[in-house]
Design a protein around this motif. Structure first.
Motif, short mmCIF file in Angstrom:
data_model
loop_
_atom_site.label_atom_id
_atom_site.label_comp_id
_atom_site.label_asym_id
_atom_site.label_seq_id
_atom_site.Cartn_x
_atom_site.Cartn_y
_atom_site.Cartn_z
N GLU A 12 -9.36 -26.64 -24.51
CA GLU A 12 -8.67 -25.64 -25.31
C GLU A 12 -7.93 -24.60 -24.47
N LEU A 13 -8.23 -24.57 -23.17
CA LEU A 13 -7.57 -23.60 -22.31
C LEU A 13 -6.35 -24.18 -21.58
N VAL A 14 -6.09 -25.47 -21.77
CA VAL A 14 -4.94 -26.08 -21.10
C VAL A 14 -3.63 -25.36 -21.42
N PRO A 15 -3.37 -24.94 -22.68
CA PRO A 15 -2.12 -24.21 -22.94
C PRO A 15 -2.02 -22.87 -22.20
N LEU A 16 -3.15 -22.35 -21.74
CA LEU A 16 -3.17 -21.07 -21.03
C LEU A 16 -3.43 -21.24 -19.53
N ARG A 114 -1.38 -27.31 -32.12
CA ARG A 114 0.00 -26.89 -31.84
C ARG A 114 0.77 -26.78 -33.15
N GLY A 115 1.54 -25.71 -33.31
CA GLY A 115 2.32 -25.49 -34.52
C GLY A 115 3.61 -26.27 -34.54
N ASP A 116 4.30 -26.22 -35.67
CA ASP A 116 5.58 -26.92 -35.83
C ASP A 116 6.65 -26.38 -34.87
N ASP A 117 6.47 -25.14 -34.43
CA ASP A 117 7.44 -24.53 -33.50
C ASP A 117 7.08 -24.81 -32.05
N ASP A 118 6.13 -25.75 -31.82
CA ASP A 118 5.71 -26.17 -30.48
C ASP A 118 4.86 -25.13 -29.76
N ALA A 119 4.37 -24.13 -30.49
CA ALA A 119 3.54 -23.08 -29.89
C ALA A 119 2.11 -23.18 -30.40
N PHE A 120 1.19 -22.61 -29.64
CA PHE A 120 -0.19 -22.47 -30.06
C PHE A 120 -0.42 -21.02 -30.47
N GLU A 121 -1.09 -20.81 -31.60
CA GLU A 121 -1.40 -19.45 -32.02
C GLU A 121 -2.57 -18.91 -31.19
N GLY A 138 -0.85 -13.73 -31.86
CA GLY A 138 0.37 -14.08 -31.15
C GLY A 138 0.47 -15.56 -30.91
N ARG A 139 1.19 -15.91 -29.85
CA ARG A 139 1.44 -17.32 -29.58
C ARG A 139 1.69 -17.53 -28.10
N VAL A 140 1.36 -18.73 -27.65
CA VAL A 140 1.72 -19.18 -26.31
C VAL A 140 2.59 -20.41 -26.46
N LYS A 141 3.74 -20.36 -25.84
CA LYS A 141 4.66 -21.50 -25.86
C LYS A 141 5.17 -21.69 -24.44
N GLY A 142 4.72 -22.77 -23.80
CA GLY A 142 5.04 -22.96 -22.40
C GLY A 142 4.49 -21.79 -21.60
#
Length: 200
Positions: A12-16, A114-121, A138-142
């Protein structure tokens, strides 16, 4: 800059993963009619063993004429995590231990968050030593994080503070961030920003 993902990192921490580590540098702080002042800062994002969240700490301090630490302005601590419903595989509340195995065993299994906008909340809680606690969404995207809050808990002795936004981004290998706030009777406006280099 290539982000190396530790093999023992909770999926779960891979996006961060790009923000994990220790960062140091300088920035500028000011607000409303207050003059701009340079400050130094260290931010640490630590992945606790086996936990699906990051432990965040940040210390900011004024600098003397030689660029050395003069006095501490603030120290923050907090928890950063992806937004999802907490289930039997999660610890808590309190010290309750999980009673099921996590379904998030690989980075691919986290993709359903992951959301439809390619971001994680994201949900982020930050405590300041001035009698203030903020709960951000908020969100993390890339390599970019955007946070906002109007949910601020204050003690009866704290200064007036209503809302805030924070942005973090990875630029040329450095961590750049900016913080806007609404406080002391003023509307949301620029408060602080910094550029930090990874030191560990």
């Amino acid at each position: 800059m290539v982000t190396e993902i530790p093999t023992d990192l909770a999926p779960e921490l891979v996006p961060l993963a790009w923000v994990i580590g220790s960062w140091e540098g300088v920035g500028v702080v000011g607000y409303a009619d207050a003059p701009d002042t340079q400050f130094g800062q260290r931010i640490d994002f630590v992945a606790p063993v086996g936990a699906p969240f990051l432990h965040y700490t940040a210390q900011a301090y004024t600098l003397d004429d030689d660029g050395k630490i003069d006095k501490t302005l603030t120290m923050e601590t907090g928890i950063w995590q992806l937004v999802r419903k907490r289930e039997a595989h999660d610890a808590g509340p309190g010290l309750m231990v999980p009673t099921a195995d996590t379904p998030f065993t690989t980075a691919d299994s986290v993709e359903k968050l992951r959301g439809d906008d390619d971001a994680f909340e994201l949900e982020v809680s930050i405590v300041q030593p001035h009698g203030i606690m903020e709960l951000y969404t908020g969100r993390v995207k890339g390599p970019r994080i955007d946070l906002a809050t109007d949910l601020v808990a204050r003690t009866t002795t704290s200064k007036e503070y209503k809302s805030s936004t924070r942005m973090y981004g990875l630029v040329e290998g450095d961590l750049l961030w900016a913080w806007d706030m609404a406080a002391l009777g003023n509307p949301l406006g620029s408060h602080a920003s910094a550029r930090l280099k990874k030191v560990a």
